[in-house]
Design a protein around this motif. Structure first.
Motif, PDB file in Angstrom:
ATOM      1  N   HIS A 100      56.647 -32.662 -63.252  1.00 46.16           N
ATOM      2  CA  HIS A 100      56.176 -32.891 -61.881  1.00 46.16           C
ATOM      3  C   HIS A 100      54.706 -33.267 -61.812  1.00 46.16           C
ATOM      4  O   HIS A 100      54.217 -33.677 -60.758  1.00 46.16           O
ATOM      5  CB  HIS A 100      56.415 -31.638 -61.044  1.00 46.16           C
ATOM      6  N   GLY A 101      53.991 -33.109 -62.907  1.00 48.63           N
ATOM      7  CA  GLY A 101      52.592 -33.506 -62.942  1.00 48.63           C
ATOM      8  C   GLY A 101      51.606 -32.387 -62.712  1.00 48.63           C
ATOM      9  O   GLY A 101      50.390 -32.590 -62.832  1.00 48.63           O
ATOM     10  N   ILE A 102      52.075 -31.196 -62.373  1.00 49.49           N
ATOM     11  CA  ILE A 102      51.184 -30.039 -62.244  1.00 49.49           C
ATOM     12  C   ILE A 102      51.058 -29.409 -63.624  1.00 49.49           C
ATOM     13  O   ILE A 102      52.063 -29.037 -64.232  1.00 49.49           O
ATOM     14  CB  ILE A 102      51.727 -29.015 -61.234  1.00 49.49           C
ATOM     15  N   SER A 103      49.839 -29.283 -64.107  1.00 54.03           N
ATOM     16  CA  SER A 103      49.647 -28.858 -65.491  1.00 54.03           C
ATOM     17  C   SER A 103      50.015 -27.394 -65.683  1.00 54.03           C
ATOM     18  O   SER A 103      49.921 -26.577 -64.761  1.00 54.03           O
ATOM     19  CB  SER A 103      48.194 -29.082 -65.922  1.00 54.03           C
ATOM     20  N   TRP A 104      50.407 -27.079 -66.915  1.00 51.57           N
ATOM     21  CA  TRP A 104      50.725 -25.695 -67.265  1.00 51.57           C
ATOM     22  C   TRP A 104      49.504 -24.803 -67.078  1.00 51.57           C
ATOM     23  O   TRP A 104      49.624 -23.659 -66.629  1.00 51.57           O
ATOM     24  CB  TRP A 104      51.223 -25.626 -68.696  1.00 51.57           C
ATOM     25  N   LYS A 187      43.688 -25.744 -55.268  1.00 56.20           N
ATOM     26  CA  LYS A 187      43.921 -26.819 -56.243  1.00 56.20           C
ATOM     27  C   LYS A 187      45.413 -26.999 -56.477  1.00 56.20           C
ATOM     28  O   LYS A 187      45.923 -28.137 -56.527  1.00 56.20           O
ATOM     29  CB  LYS A 187      43.204 -26.509 -57.558  1.00 56.20           C
ATOM     30  N   TYR A 188      46.131 -25.895 -56.609  1.00 52.34           N
ATOM     31  CA  TYR A 188      47.573 -25.954 -56.803  1.00 52.34           C
ATOM     32  C   TYR A 188      48.266 -26.562 -55.584  1.00 52.34           C
ATOM     33  O   TYR A 188      49.150 -27.419 -55.717  1.00 52.34           O
ATOM     34  CB  TYR A 188      48.102 -24.548 -57.077  1.00 52.34           C
ATOM     35  N   VAL A 189      47.850 -26.162 -54.392  1.00 50.13           N
ATOM     36  CA  VAL A 189      48.454 -26.678 -53.158  1.00 50.13           C
ATOM     37  C   VAL A 189      48.271 -28.188 -53.044  1.00 50.13           C
ATOM     38  O   VAL A 189      49.191 -28.919 -52.647  1.00 50.13           O
ATOM     39  CB  VAL A 189      47.865 -25.953 -51.932  1.00 50.13           C
TER      40      VAL A 189
END
Length: 377
Positions: A100-104, A187-189
């Protein structure tokens, strides 16, 4: 052993005579820390086994590779992924996503600040963040209490409004400890919004609608994103209570991550509660009531709940994506349907804020009743 019986959240509600009331709700995290071997009466449910439970789904819900849905992807693979998305969303009302492109590392940071907050003492948590029962139940504490008699969920919560900018102005709803809590979550949102926008476009395309059929209601300047952190401590009697009452989500989409344990989320399917297989490296997306209305029933919000577990704790972070409350949403016509007439089982236009007021007024219920409000008359 330290006694935690004096720790409670305050919940405000209106009794049947219209009088304002306040209820003291025990803090489940403190009850768990006390090492209880029994369940306090207020958490016991008489009909916890209303539907039989199967240990897991007879077949897995779809795992969607978001990267394959993006423009420029290999056409055949993209078409297959759109097909998986359509069938999974239609059959289950939810699906898992990967790539999804959100980094670990960013997801790990979310886990670290959430665990950091819930690792504080009760007093430090209360000092770190406020609680507002009358404003979207934001802040720290147990919410949605409507009487002294209703069974309580085995859960502690933290709720913030992350969008639009300034939506929480003047409210102390973001934890001050850990100091980087707000920075990490925001940042996550921001990244999650991009993912949900992509999914809404792909869902519309998968159902042969205009790609902006759903996204057009979610202006990036004023659409809303609420963040709810759910903490489920170990429970002495999982058979007698629930972590979260059965419900649908009053959102367009909900995006969830979980950590520390799996096996808590269940969906009602064919009159059976099924435990969702949810691998820890994936995110889960579920359809909300607003998307069911916008899609005119092509997509259906799933009836789901959370069960407790005896020896493990579980966290989840849910992002609820909504248009502004004043926006009117309109169901997409079905094929061969006249523009000026709705099918009997279709929906009608509804103002988001009006629907959500109704949604919270009638919740919780024993079945999916809230959405009848938006059914065509």
């Amino acid at each position: 052993m330290e006694n935690h019986e004096g720790y409670f959240h305050e919940a405000s509600f209106t009794d049947p005579e219209g009088n304002p009331r306040t209820s003291k709700v025990p803090v489940v995290q403190e009850l768990a820390r006390q090492g209880l071997n029994h369940l306090p009466k207020r958490f016991i449910r008489a009909n916890n086994t209303q539907h039989p439970v199967e240990p897991s789904l007879p077949k897995t819900i779809p795992l969607i590779n978001v990267a394959k849905l993006r423009a420029g992807s290999e056409p055949e693979g993209r078409a297959q992924e759109l097909g998986k998305l359509a069938s999974g969303a239609r059959e289950w009302g939810l699906f898992l996503i990967t790539e999804h492109g959100i980094s670990w590392s960013d997801l790990q940071s979310v886990k670290d600040v959430v665990k950091g907050f819930f690792g504080l003492s009760f007093e430090d948590k209360k000092r770190s963040v406020g609680s507002y029962a009358s404003i979207d139940n934001m802040g720290y504490g147990r919410n949605f209490v409507k009487s002294e008699d209703e069974p309580l969920d085995w859960i502690d919560r933290l709720t913030m409004k992350a969008a639009p900018v300034g939506g929480d102005e003047g409210l102390n709803v973001w934890p001050q400890n850990p100091p980087n809590f707000k920075e990490v979550i925001e940042k996550y949102v921001k990244q999650a919004r991009n993912v949900m926008d992509e999914l809404l476009e792909a869902l519309a395309e998968a159902f042969s609608l205009e790609r902006n059929a759903f996204l057009k209601y979610l202006n990036p300047e004023n659409s809303e994103m609420n963040v709810r952190v759910n903490y489920y401590p170990p429970c002495p009697r999982p058979d007698l209570t629930l972590g979260l009452t059965p419900h649908t989500d009053g959102s367009v989409l909900t995006l969830l991550i979980q950590f520390e344990a799996t096996g808590g989320l269940q969906i009602l399917k064919d009159k059976q509660w099924l435990t969702l297989p949810w691998p820890s490296h994936t995110l889960l997306v579920n359809v909300g009531d607003l998307l069911e209305i916008m899609s005119n029933g092509r997509l259906k919000s799933p009836w789901h709940r959370v069960v407790t577990q005896m020896d493990v704790e579980r966290f989840s972070v849910a992002l609820f994506y909504n248009p502004p409350s004043r926006v009117e949403i309109e169901p997409e016509p079905k094929p061969n349907q006249e523009d000026d007439a709705m099918e009997e089982d279709g929906f009608e236009k509804v103002v988001v804020g009006d629907y959500l007021q109704h949604f919270y007024r009638v919740s919780p219920t024993d079945e999916k009743k809230a959405i009848i409000y938006a059914k065509a008359k």
